[in-house]
Scaffold this active site. Structure first.
Site, PDB file in Angstrom:
ATOM      1  N   ASP A 166     -21.028 -45.252  -9.496  1.00  0.00           N
ATOM      2  CA  ASP A 166     -21.061 -45.625  -8.281  1.00  0.00           C
ATOM      3  C   ASP A 166     -21.566 -46.367  -7.171  1.00  0.00           C
ATOM      4  O   ASP A 166     -21.223 -47.788  -6.772  1.00  0.00           O
ATOM      5  CB  ASP A 166     -20.288 -44.307  -7.033  1.00  0.00           C
ATOM      6  CG  ASP A 166     -21.310 -43.292  -7.344  1.00  0.00           C
ATOM      7  OD1 ASP A 166     -22.181 -43.803  -8.001  1.00  0.00           O
ATOM      8  OD2 ASP A 166     -20.700 -42.022  -6.804  1.00  0.00           O
ATOM      9  N   CYS A 216      37.941 -59.031  10.659  1.00  0.00           N
ATOM     10  CA  CYS A 216      37.906 -59.323   9.675  1.00  0.00           C
ATOM     11  C   CYS A 216      38.533 -58.113   8.656  1.00  0.00           C
ATOM     12  O   CYS A 216      38.327 -58.296   7.379  1.00  0.00           O
ATOM     13  CB  CYS A 216      37.196 -59.886   8.323  1.00  0.00           C
ATOM     14  SG  CYS A 216      35.429 -59.774   8.659  1.00  0.00           S
ATOM     15  N   LYS A 240     -14.956 -40.889 -16.492  1.00  0.00           N
ATOM     16  CA  LYS A 240     -14.328 -41.479 -14.530  1.00  0.00           C
ATOM     17  C   LYS A 240     -14.308 -42.878 -14.153  1.00  0.00           C
ATOM     18  O   LYS A 240     -13.118 -43.621 -14.041  1.00  0.00           O
ATOM     19  CB  LYS A 240     -14.941 -40.479 -13.437  1.00  0.00           C
ATOM     20  CG  LYS A 240     -14.269 -41.064 -12.317  1.00  0.00           C
ATOM     21  CD  LYS A 240     -15.234 -40.334 -10.759  1.00  0.00           C
ATOM     22  CE  LYS A 240     -14.857 -41.320  -9.678  1.00  0.00           C
ATOM     23  NZ  LYS A 240     -15.031 -40.414  -8.812  1.00  0.00           N
ATOM     24  N   CYS A 252      37.030 -56.957  26.188  1.00  0.00           N
ATOM     25  CA  CYS A 252      36.771 -56.874  27.611  1.00  0.00           C
ATOM     26  C   CYS A 252      36.653 -58.162  27.959  1.00  0.00           C
ATOM     27  O   CYS A 252      36.957 -58.934  29.484  1.00  0.00           O
ATOM     28  CB  CYS A 252      35.408 -56.371  27.814  1.00  0.00           C
ATOM     29  SG  CYS A 252      34.215 -57.797  27.065  1.00  0.00           S
ATOM     30  N   CYS A 266      34.096 -54.628  11.051  1.00  0.00           N
ATOM     31  CA  CYS A 266      34.882 -55.626  11.992  1.00  0.00           C
ATOM     32  C   CYS A 266      35.711 -55.142  11.848  1.00  0.00           C
ATOM     33  O   CYS A 266      37.037 -55.468  11.043  1.00  0.00           O
ATOM     34  CB  CYS A 266      34.945 -56.812  11.421  1.00  0.00           C
ATOM     35  SG  CYS A 266      34.646 -57.936  12.269  1.00  0.00           S
ATOM     36  N   ASP A 271     -11.881 -38.673  -4.674  1.00  0.00           N
ATOM     37  CA  ASP A 271     -11.402 -37.795  -5.195  1.00  0.00           C
ATOM     38  C   ASP A 271      -9.931 -36.757  -4.616  1.00  0.00           C
ATOM     39  O   ASP A 271      -9.671 -37.210  -4.160  1.00  0.00           O
ATOM     40  CB  ASP A 271     -13.067 -37.394  -5.053  1.00  0.00           C
ATOM     41  CG  ASP A 271     -13.940 -37.521  -5.823  1.00  0.00           C
ATOM     42  OD1 ASP A 271     -13.595 -39.101  -6.412  1.00  0.00           O
ATOM     43  OD2 ASP A 271     -15.204 -37.996  -5.616  1.00  0.00           O
ATOM     44  N   CYS A 321      32.820 -63.373  12.203  1.00  0.00           N
ATOM     45  CA  CYS A 321      34.191 -63.628  13.238  1.00  0.00           C
ATOM     46  C   CYS A 321      33.241 -64.331  14.949  1.00  0.00           C
ATOM     47  O   CYS A 321      33.970 -64.727  14.947  1.00  0.00           O
ATOM     48  CB  CYS A 321      34.030 -61.944  13.377  1.00  0.00           C
ATOM     49  SG  CYS A 321      35.102 -62.562  11.732  1.00  0.00           S
ATOM     50  N   LYS A 330     -10.302 -26.445 -13.086  1.00  0.00           N
ATOM     51  CA  LYS A 330     -11.079 -26.835 -12.182  1.00  0.00           C
ATOM     52  C   LYS A 330     -10.591 -28.217 -10.994  1.00  0.00           C
ATOM     53  O   LYS A 330     -11.624 -27.251  -9.405  1.00  0.00           O
ATOM     54  CB  LYS A 330     -12.020 -27.352 -12.831  1.00  0.00           C
ATOM     55  CG  LYS A 330     -12.559 -26.340 -13.871  1.00  0.00           C
ATOM     56  CD  LYS A 330     -13.837 -27.677 -14.674  1.00  0.00           C
ATOM     57  CE  LYS A 330     -14.402 -26.677 -15.362  1.00  0.00           C
ATOM     58  NZ  LYS A 330     -15.022 -27.476 -16.600  1.00  0.00           N
ATOM     59  N   GLU A 331      -9.623 -28.631 -11.548  1.00  0.00           N
ATOM     60  CA  GLU A 331      -9.155 -28.796  -9.661  1.00  0.00           C
ATOM     61  C   GLU A 331      -8.355 -28.369  -9.160  1.00  0.00           C
ATOM     62  O   GLU A 331      -6.837 -29.380 -10.479  1.00  0.00           O
ATOM     63  CB  GLU A 331      -9.275 -30.824 -10.211  1.00  0.00           C
ATOM     64  CG  GLU A 331     -11.000 -30.951  -9.941  1.00  0.00           C
ATOM     65  CD  GLU A 331     -11.120 -32.549 -10.344  1.00  0.00           C
ATOM     66  OE1 GLU A 331      -9.589 -33.409 -10.640  1.00  0.00           O
ATOM     67  OE2 GLU A 331     -12.084 -33.032 -10.956  1.00  0.00           O
ATOM     68  N   ASP A 342      -6.715 -38.048 -16.235  1.00  0.00           N
ATOM     69  CA  ASP A 342      -7.562 -38.131 -17.475  1.00  0.00           C
ATOM     70  C   ASP A 342      -7.282 -36.715 -18.685  1.00  0.00           C
ATOM     71  O   ASP A 342      -8.071 -36.506 -19.610  1.00  0.00           O
ATOM     72  CB  ASP A 342      -8.654 -38.723 -17.414  1.00  0.00           C
ATOM     73  CG  ASP A 342      -9.655 -39.841 -17.831  1.00  0.00           C
ATOM     74  OD1 ASP A 342      -8.463 -40.425 -18.278  1.00  0.00           O
ATOM     75  OD2 ASP A 342     -10.879 -39.611 -17.759  1.00  0.00           O
TER      76      ASP A 342
END
Length: 858
Positions: free
Chosen positions: A784, A42, A539, A84, A39, A563, A69, A367-368, A397
């Protein structure tokens, strides 16, 4: 929950709690925030508005002035811009001052009167409102008489009539509309004559209809508008509307789009479904004729072999028939993502979309592959959803340090990948499969800036792959003393079967942002505690641990589980699910939204039948027309309350009439004696049925029980019931009662850390209902299917969502042995459920499970 960027490890049973400073050098550092404008009056920093832009006081020259302000200049100064010399216009959220009457383009009735700036007024007003609420006093417009505003300089304007005691040159204040509960509250606090109040001037020469509020004509116009809107909304139904010229009103989508249904059913045309039904009937008829011949013409020379073959044929025929009935009424559904945005993402207001916790489960990084898991996590972090509403939890896990280090590298690369995805709206948002697509820059006329950034991010991804592959190569040989972290601390998970619980928050805290300075979704690493002698339930147990720890950290009302090899192929998948879950008409009864499984890397002939076209494109659509599809283990968005074992909200049905032709007193005379005899017996049967066969727990009843506690004994009994069901964690029990999510406000960061370690301890589920009535259900290799079956028994329904672009894609079995092992697992799980206590033939009668839905689980 603030972890200060450290790994938390501990065991509740052993009273261990350790904060490990795992990685000082490779930790993601926050991006330095660029300072805003200063500003020029201030010297303070210019504020940022609600839409994230800097506050602009003058729309002509944008001279940097702070809001304080600006308001002071309008209230006490000459009301013009210092640079202005243009007169300041009133900005929404600021008080109205003298000279603003001509500015009718800004309408902000909530903030145009400078009322809330005096704490003295707030104090008296709050006390008065509490007093009225405590005495049950309902404040109405008639109570605002001359005596209630004695000594005030602000007169009141009644609806359509001006007070005789108010002179024409006085100001007037219009009373706001009624509050939501029927109480009308005056916007002004108790007056103080010593404090001047800014008010809106009203010209008595003008008609009241010009100002709108309080005008009888304005009320009539509003009633006519509501009537027209109601007539237009009649044409919008879930089944769709017929093509007609009278419904082509251009104002309908503009004015009512945000209030229309978020989805609709698309029934399959009779020309497509009727031939299929005829074929089913013909097959059943031919099957009956075949069995008639087989039974009436036995083979006497080999009677035992004949009898065995007939029994097997009857078994397969019965299985086939039970599989055909659920396909009788298939349906399709269509979502409206634009209506979801109009309803819950209104411009200028906070986003009202619900939070979602995403679960990714992995066990063995050999494996993954960690690179596949990293692509799944990156697609989740880059999803098209508000970043503050998404939290990703990765369950390791196997407690592998390789997975932990790979996730740390993924969080660093996400700071560059996520802003690139959202800037150019690319699909899919898993980098491995995105860069595998062939892009013809000349044919597609791709922008040059996009080409440069795409090449740069591809180089970054290639370097990321090199680092991940280096970690995998290093993990091939395990040191004799076990793995050591970069600060010299031994990795807590060196013993896979005996290690404490571990939690690490990588993203979403400590100011960690992307390279553009934007916030990132939360990324949490979780490895539950494992000790010898405890059953961990594979799981299903890992998913239940994620349910509990996510309730402590973020507690989103909805959960998505995928997954580790299933990435988000459609960035709007969460929005597709929210169209069903957050629908105001039917969303409360939906327990989960299941997406079909689609796979990459399938050969053209699909020799192993990995696409499962019959199951995902036919059977699941048929089940969706009954009570919903079954849960297939991945690509499913859950309602958290349904996983807690609560019943679905019950709709009140009108009372049945047993006799419409006889008078009421005749029915009483004929049925009175019979009711007296069977009253005691029927009540005992109802109680027994309620206790033995319907093991349900209603959320409404539990909440009413807590609110109605009057003494310490009842409080103790209620607490014991909760602990028996959910375990001995007060913070988690409090989170289960929050239907819309959120965390307890009184909980500190240290308390949340200890509770998070507590709920993933190995003995937390002992003597509770976890795995029996709460969370993922134990007792089957296909947990599931059993979990979805239990939810349907509680009266919930599910939804099958098939967007045009597949929501998720995964990796299919690449050889025959893996495919056969997968099919054998499904078959074994179905047989286990059939011969268990959850057998669909007799389990859950009277609990909301429909007959055709029951056949699908047999």
């Amino acid at each position: 929950m603030d972890t200060k960027g450290r790994l938390i490890a501990g065991s509740h049973n052993r009273n261990e709690f350790v904060l490990i400073n795992a990685d000082d050098t490779a930790r993601v550092n926050s991006v330095t925030e660029l300072s805003g404008q200063i500003c020029q009056i201030c010297g303070d920093e210019v504020e940022v508005t609600f839409n994230g832009e800097a506050f602009v006081a003058c729309n002509e020259c944008a001279f940097p002035v702070c809001k304080a302000c600006y308001e002071y200049e309008r209230r006490e100064g000459n009301q013009v811009c210092p640079q202005c010399k243009t007169r300041y216009k009133r900005i929404k959220g600021c008080a109205r001052v003298k000279g603003d009457e001509e500015e009718d383009d800004v309408d902000d009735l909530e903030n145009e009167f400078d009322i809330g700036s005096h704490p003295h007024h707030h104090h008296h007003f709050a006390e008065a409102m509490r007093l009225n609420a405590g005495l049950g006093i309902s404040t109405t417009p008639s109570e605002f008489d001359a005596a209630s505003v004695a000594g005030s300089e602000i007169p009141l304007l009644t609806y359509g009539q001006e007070d005789v005691g108010i002179s024409a040159d006085k100001h007037a204040l219009i009373i706001p509309p009624f509050m939501p509960r029927g109480k009308r509250v005056h916007p002004m606090p108790f007056p103080d004559s010593s404090v001047p109040v800014q008010v809106r001037a009203m010209d008595p020469k003008k008609d009241l209809a010009v100002y709108g509020y309080g005008s009888v004509a304005w009320k009539e116009r509003m009633e006519d508008w509501k009537k027209k809107q109601g007539e237009k909304l009649q044409v919008v139904k879930h089944e769709g509307c017929k093509d007609s010229d009278e419904f082509d009103d251009p104002e309908l989508p503009k004015m009512d789009e945000g209030r229309q249904p978020l989805w609709r059913k698309l029934p399959i045309s009779s020309s497509r479904i009727n031939p299929y039904r005829i074929i089913i009937v013909l097959r059943i008829a031919i099957l009956c004729l075949f069995f008639q011949y087989r039974i009436l013409h036995p083979v006497n020379d080999a009677y035992a072999l004949w009898l065995t073959s007939v029994i097997c044929e009857i078994w397969f025929a019965a299985s086939w028939i039970l599989d055909q009935f659920p396909k009788w009424c298939p349906i399709e559904r269509e979502t409206y993502l634009d209506r979801l945005s109009l309803r819950y993402e209104k411009e200028g207001k906070p986003c009202e979309l619900a939070c979602v916790d995403v679960f990714v489960s992995t066990v063995d990084p050999m494996k993954e592959p960690p690179l596949i898991t990293a692509n799944t996590v990156l697609s989740i972090l880059a999803v098209d959803y508000p970043v503050e509403k998404v939290a990703c939890y990765v369950s390791d896990d196997g407690a592998a340090m390789l997975t932990f280090e790979a996730l740390s590298e993924t969080s660093e690369f996400a700071r560059k990948w996520v802003p690139f995805c959202k800037k150019f709206s690319i699909e899919p948002r898993a980098p491995e499969w995105y860069f595998a697509q062939k892009v013809d820059y000349l044919k597609d006329k791709v922008d040059a800036a996009f080409i440069r950034e795409r090449r740069a991010i591809k180089r970054e991804y290639e370097e990321f792959k090199v680092r991940i592959n280096a970690l995998v190569a290093m993990a091939q040989k395990v040191p004799e003393d076990g793995w050591t972290m970069q600060d010299g601390t031994l990795w807590p998970g060196n013993n896979v079967r005996d290690h404490p619980g571990m939690i690490q928050v990588f993203l979403g805290q400590n100011g960690v942002r992307d390279i553009g300075g934007n916030e990132l979704p939360r990324l949490v690493y979780v490895s539950r505690e494992k000790r010898p002698g405890y059953e961990h339930h594979k799981k299903a147990g890992a998913m239940n641990a994620l349910v509990r720890v996510s309730a402590i950290i973020s507690n989103a009302p909805y959960l998505l589980n995928v997954d580790c090899d299933h990435y988000i192929n459609n960035s709007k998948a969460l929005r597709e699910a929210m169209c069903f879950m957050m629908d105001p008409t039917s969303g409360k009864k939906i327990c989960y939204v299941q997406f079909p499984q689609r796979f990459d890397g399938i050969d053209r002939h699909d020799r192993y039948s990995n696409r499962n076209v019959v199951f995902f494109d036919i059977n699941m659509k048929g089940l969706d027309g009954i009570q919903g599809p079954i849960y297939v283990g991945t690509g499913c968005v859950f309602r958290r309350q349904a996983l807690y074992g609560y019943d679905a909200p019950s709709s009140k049905k009108p009372p049945r009439r047993t006799c419409n032709c006889w008078p009421k007193w005749c029915c009483c005379l004929s049925c009175g004696s019979r009711k007296k005899k069977n009253k005691g017996k029927s009540s005992m049967k109802m109680l027994k049925k309620k206790d033995d066969t319907k093991h349900m727990h209603k959320l409404e009843n539990i909440e009413e029980g807590i609110e109605g506690i009057e003494n310490e004994k009842s409080l103790l009994m209620s607490q014991l019931k909760f602990e028996k069901k959910f375990g001995q964690s007060a913070v988690f029990i409090a989170a289960t009662l929050m239907e819309d999510g959120g965390l307890p406000k009184a909980a500190s960061s240290a308390t949340l850390l200890k509770e998070a370690i507590h709920v993933i301890s190995c003995g937390y589920e002992d003597k509770t209902e976890w795995g029996k009535e709460v969370g993922w259900i134990y007792g089957s290799v296909t947990e599931d299917i059993l979990t979805g079956f239990k939810m349907h028994c509680h009266g919930w329904r599910s939804v099958y969502c098939m967007p045009k672009r597949p929501a998720f894609k995964g990796s299919a079995p690449i050889n025959l042995s893996d495919r056969l092992h997968q099919v054998l697992r499904w078959a074994l799980g179905s047989v286990e459920i059939l011969f268990s206590r959850h057998c669909p033939l007799w389990y859950g009668y009277g609990c909301g499970l429909k007959w055709l839905e029951r056949f699908s689980y047999i």
